[in-house]
Design an enzyme around this catalytic site. Structure first.
Site, PDB file in Angstrom:
ATOM      1  N   ASP A 176       0.469  -1.983   0.236  1.00 24.56           N
ATOM      2  CA  ASP A 176      -0.481  -0.019   0.466  1.00 24.56           C
ATOM      3  C   ASP A 176       1.215   1.274  -0.462  1.00 24.56           C
ATOM      4  OD1 ASP A 176      -2.563  -1.178   0.298  1.00 24.56           O
ATOM      5  OD2 ASP A 176      -2.226  -1.606   2.182  1.00 24.56           O
ATOM      6  N   HIS A 203      -5.280  -3.529   5.658  1.00 24.83           N
ATOM      7  CA  HIS A 203      -5.084  -4.033   4.058  1.00 24.83           C
ATOM      8  C   HIS A 203      -6.027  -4.367   3.639  1.00 24.83           C
ATOM      9  CE1 HIS A 203      -2.531  -4.776   0.625  1.00 24.83           C
ATOM     10  NE2 HIS A 203      -3.807  -6.650   1.270  1.00 24.83           N
TER      11      HIS A 203
HETATM   12  P1  NAI Z   1      -0.736 -17.910  -5.158  1.00 21.58           P
HETATM   13  O1  NAI Z   1      -1.847 -19.064  -5.591  1.00 21.58           O
HETATM   14  O2  NAI Z   1      -0.856 -17.650  -6.952  1.00 21.58           O
HETATM   15  O3  NAI Z   1       0.634 -18.844  -4.682  1.00 21.58           O
HETATM   16  C1  NAI Z   1      -0.232 -19.150  -3.126  1.00 21.58           C
HETATM   17  C2  NAI Z   1       1.143 -20.735  -3.001  1.00 21.58           C
HETATM   18  O4  NAI Z   1       1.041 -20.970  -2.030  1.00 21.58           O
HETATM   19  C3  NAI Z   1       1.034 -22.579  -3.913  1.00 21.58           C
HETATM   20  O5  NAI Z   1       2.389 -22.051  -4.094  1.00 21.58           O
HETATM   21  C4  NAI Z   1      -0.147 -22.924  -2.874  1.00 21.58           C
HETATM   22  O6  NAI Z   1       0.328 -24.190  -3.758  1.00 21.58           O
HETATM   23  C5  NAI Z   1       0.995 -22.375  -1.107  1.00 21.58           C
HETATM   24  N1  NAI Z   1       0.051 -22.894  -0.567  1.00 21.58           N
HETATM   25  C6  NAI Z   1      -1.448 -23.074  -0.141  1.00 21.58           C
HETATM   26  N2  NAI Z   1      -1.696 -24.001   0.716  1.00 21.58           N
HETATM   27  C7  NAI Z   1      -0.488 -23.933   1.945  1.00 21.58           C
HETATM   28  C8  NAI Z   1      -0.103 -24.494   2.319  1.00 21.58           C
HETATM   29  N3  NAI Z   1      -1.033 -25.228   3.359  1.00 21.58           N
HETATM   30  N4  NAI Z   1       1.484 -24.632   3.145  1.00 21.58           N
HETATM   31  C9  NAI Z   1       2.388 -24.109   1.892  1.00 21.58           C
HETATM   32  N5  NAI Z   1       2.014 -23.027   0.918  1.00 21.58           N
HETATM   33  C10 NAI Z   1       0.690 -23.759   0.565  1.00 21.58           C
HETATM   34  O7  NAI Z   1      -1.079 -17.358  -5.114  1.00 21.58           O
HETATM   35  P2  NAI Z   1      -0.650 -14.865  -5.049  1.00 21.58           P
HETATM   36  O8  NAI Z   1      -1.061 -15.119  -5.821  1.00 21.58           O
HETATM   37  O9  NAI Z   1       0.878 -16.364  -4.520  1.00 21.58           O
HETATM   38  O10 NAI Z   1      -1.042 -15.063  -3.375  1.00 21.58           O
HETATM   39  C11 NAI Z   1      -1.105 -15.775  -2.179  1.00 21.58           C
HETATM   40  C12 NAI Z   1      -1.268 -14.503  -0.625  1.00 21.58           C
HETATM   41  O11 NAI Z   1      -1.101 -13.379  -0.945  1.00 21.58           O
HETATM   42  C13 NAI Z   1      -2.907 -14.862  -1.118  1.00 21.58           C
HETATM   43  O12 NAI Z   1      -3.317 -15.046  -0.064  1.00 21.58           O
HETATM   44  C14 NAI Z   1      -2.749 -13.304  -1.827  1.00 21.58           C
HETATM   45  O13 NAI Z   1      -4.092 -12.635  -1.122  1.00 21.58           O
HETATM   46  C15 NAI Z   1      -2.149 -12.552  -0.612  1.00 21.58           C
HETATM   47  N6  NAI Z   1      -1.690 -11.151  -0.773  1.00 21.58           N
HETATM   48  C16 NAI Z   1      -0.865 -10.226   0.063  1.00 21.58           C
HETATM   49  C17 NAI Z   1      -0.341  -9.245  -0.448  1.00 21.58           C
HETATM   50  C18 NAI Z   1      -0.664  -8.495   0.184  1.00 21.58           C
HETATM   51  O14 NAI Z   1      -0.366  -6.788   0.494  1.00 21.58           O
HETATM   52  N7  NAI Z   1      -0.652  -8.158   2.369  1.00 21.58           N
HETATM   53  C19 NAI Z   1      -0.937  -8.340  -1.463  1.00 21.58           C
HETATM   54  C20 NAI Z   1      -1.355  -9.812  -2.954  1.00 21.58           C
HETATM   55  C21 NAI Z   1      -1.704 -10.654  -2.383  1.00 21.58           C
END
Ligand code: NAI
Length: 343
Positions: A176, A203
């Site tokens: 942000d 957030h």
């Molecule tokens: P993605 O689906 O591309 O990757 C998520 C990964 O987590 C996958 O590789 C999956 O296999 C893994 N995963 C699922 N369950 C798991 C577990 N129990 N243990 C270990 N790994 C596990 O998703 P992406 O795009 O990487 O987003 C991840 C998270 O980050 C989402 O919740 C998203 O909303 C959040 N996010 C947060 C932001 C922030 O500013 N804090 C900004 C953008 C996204």
């Protein structure tokens, strides 16, 4: 298991070199969800960070592949991939100074971050249990959404295991802040490197409160100000829409997460005056029932050194803050209630 062992053997040479350094110079960083859209570029940036000596990459699928790939980059850190074997996660975590959690599902068009709660709450709860058992001293950086609820989930799990230290738990809101400085530079035609906008609150949507009155452009007002505030609050939606079902911000998030981790590592090595806005267990609005709040936080060797208050706000920002506190209270309670009902 095998891949993890092989990776460890391959990079034994580097490991030896790392262990010859004094222990205060060793920084193991673990990424949980390392094979995901955020996890991969985040791990790449951490591999390029000279403060990191050991990188542990865990995912329910694909950790060793990402680790093998990154381990060919000629920087001095070791990289090991871990899989969900009975000991994989605890091995990844053991001895970690920092644990970043980007595990979970991202948004699709039309979804709010809160819509992710049902899936991500239990993922974060279970990972938090593992961290509490294997590396309770680590600084935990929660990226998985909804951050306003997943951070309280981690704190509840740590409390239930008797290892909670509020100084070491952070919700990553750096994106942000990164967006705010970029977007204001576009409005003003300036270099974003010279723009800093404190962003406080939480957030998601209206819980995100950019304090333009404390930027280089405090006189921004009217429609230009309203549009900018809205863009900072809902900037994530631009990416979700443009990716059209393929997820949310990953590359800019990886950049932001790596920046926050670097700030913590610098502070741990004794650098003074390292300040980052982040969502922490905060005294600022506890009297109004808001247990966690993002504001500028000075970082130190133990994590949170000092939580800075938001300062005097103009009426417009006071109103934004009120809406934020209202939303935060509900989001935080939802996380706490989840762990109580599903320990
Ligand atoms: P993605 O689906 O591309 O990757 C998520 C990964 O987590 C996958 O590789 C999956 O296999 C893994 N995963 C699922 N369950 C798991 C577990 N129990 N243990 C270990 N790994 C596990 O998703 P992406 O795009 O990487 O987003 C991840 C998270 O980050 C989402 O919740 C998203 O909303 C959040 N996010 C947060 C932001 C922030 O500013 N804090 C900004 C953008 C996204």
């Amino acid at each position: 298991m095998f891949a993890a062992r092989a990776a460890r053997q391959t990079f034994g040479l580097f490991q030896k070199r790392a262990f010859s350094a004094s222990s205060s110079q060793l920084s193991k960083v673990a990424v949980l969800g390392a094979a995901g859209g955020i996890g991969q570029p985040l791990s790449l940036l951490l591999k390029l960070n000279p403060h990191v000596t050991e990188l542990a990459l865990y995912d329910i699928r694909g950790g060793p592949g990402v680790a093998a790939d990154l381990s060919h980059i000629n920087t001095n850190s070791t990289v090991t991939g871990y899989e969900p074997t009975p000991t994989g996660l605890s091995e990844a975590l053991k001895g970690s100074e920092i644990v970043l959690i980007p595990a979970g599902v991202p948004r699709k068009p039309g979804m709010t971050r809160d819509d992710l709660f049902n899936t991500n709450a239990s993922i974060v709860r279970d990972l938090a249990k593992a961290v509490a058992d294997a590396s309770p001293e680590a600084k935990i950086l929660v990226i998985s959404n909804p951050v306003n609820s997943t951070v309280p989930i981690v704190s509840e799990v740590f409390k239930s295991k008797g290892v909670y230290n509020p100084k070491r738990l952070f919700g990553v809101t750096t994106l942000d802040v990164v967006r705010a400085s970029r977007f204001i530079s576009q409005v003003k035609g300036t270099d974003p490197a010279n723009e800093a906008v404190p962003v406080v609150g939480g957030h998601s949507g209206v819980t995100i409160v950019p304090l333009l009155s404390q930027s280089n452009h405090p006189s921004l007002d009217g429609e230009a100000r309203d549009k900018l505030v809205h863009r900072i609050q809902f900037g994530g939606d631009e990416v979700v829409k443009a990716k059209d079902g393929a997820g949310s911000a990953t590359l800019s998030m990886a950049f932001a997460g790596a920046r926050f981790a670097e700030s913590l590592l610098k502070a741990a090595k004794g650098e003074k005056g390292v300040v980052e806005p982040t969502f922490v267990d905060s005294p600022l609005y506890k009297d109004q029932g808001v247990e966690f709040f993002a504001s500028r936080v000075e970082l130190g060797p133990n994590g949170v050194e000092k939580i800075l208050d938001v300062g005097k706000l103009p009426e417009y920002e006071e109103k934004l803050l009120e809406a934020s506190l209202d939303g935060l209270k509900k989001n935080i309670q939802k996380g706490i209630d989840f762990v109580k009902a599903n320990p």
